[in-house]
Design a protein around this motif. Structure first.
Motif, PDB file in Angstrom:
ATOM      1  N   THR A 162      50.288  34.055  37.640  1.00 34.75           N
ATOM      2  CA  THR A 162      51.061  34.835  38.614  1.00 34.75           C
ATOM      3  C   THR A 162      50.673  36.305  38.500  1.00 34.75           C
ATOM      4  O   THR A 162      50.304  36.779  37.421  1.00 34.75           O
ATOM      5  N   ARG A 181      46.812  40.213  41.855  1.00 35.51           N
ATOM      6  CA  ARG A 181      46.730  38.942  42.584  1.00 35.51           C
ATOM      7  C   ARG A 181      45.349  38.297  42.394  1.00 35.51           C
ATOM      8  O   ARG A 181      45.242  37.090  42.158  1.00 35.51           O
ATOM      9  N   ARG A 231      44.368  31.050  37.606  1.00 34.87           N
ATOM     10  CA  ARG A 231      44.751  29.779  38.225  1.00 34.87           C
ATOM     11  C   ARG A 231      43.535  28.857  38.329  1.00 34.87           C
ATOM     12  O   ARG A 231      43.635  27.663  38.055  1.00 34.87           O
TER      13      ARG A 231
END
Length: 131
Positions: free
Chosen positions: A23, A105, A112
């Protein structure tokens, strides 16, 4: 007779800090604490070394724009406030905030892709790595 210095309160000063690296908020939190985590390496914390190495690799692979990289460097490498970073970058504080958010981000996307979840680091309140 010699004296031995023992920290009897050491266990009460330890805590675990978690970072959800998939995140942007978790990445931002890790970037904010990166100096403390890096200092843990010198106390023999090999996991801290791995986290810092992985963070540096994720930053490299995130393909940050020049301005995003500058914002990350000023905010977390130089520990400047957003206002001071804005002065150095000759932009508004809001622009620095936007560059930083976009960078976090992108870095989180790398974590991720690596299927990274949450990592935890044991910290000690008041030790040299906290300053």
């Amino acid at each position: 007779m010699g004296a031995v210095k023992v920290d009897i309160a050491e266990d009460s000063r330890k805590y675990t800090q978690s970072y959800a690296l998939n995140t942007s908020k978790g990445v931002e939190k890790l970037l904010r604490d990166r100096h403390k985590i890096a200092a843990r390496r010198f106390a023999g914390d090999y996991a801290a070394s791995d986290i810092i190495l992985d963070l540096n690799e994720a930053i490299d692979r995130a393909k940050l724009s020049r301005r995003q990289a500058e914002a990350v460097t000023y905010l977390y490498g130089c520990d400047l406030t957003q206002a001071d970073a804005a002065i150095e970058m000759d932009v508004t504080r809001e622009a620095v905030k936007k560059f930083n958010s976009e960078a976090c981000r992108k870095i989180a996307r790398v974590f991720r892709d690596w299927d990274y979840g949450e990592v935890a680091v044991e910290m000690t309140v008041g030790d040299d790595s906290d300053g």
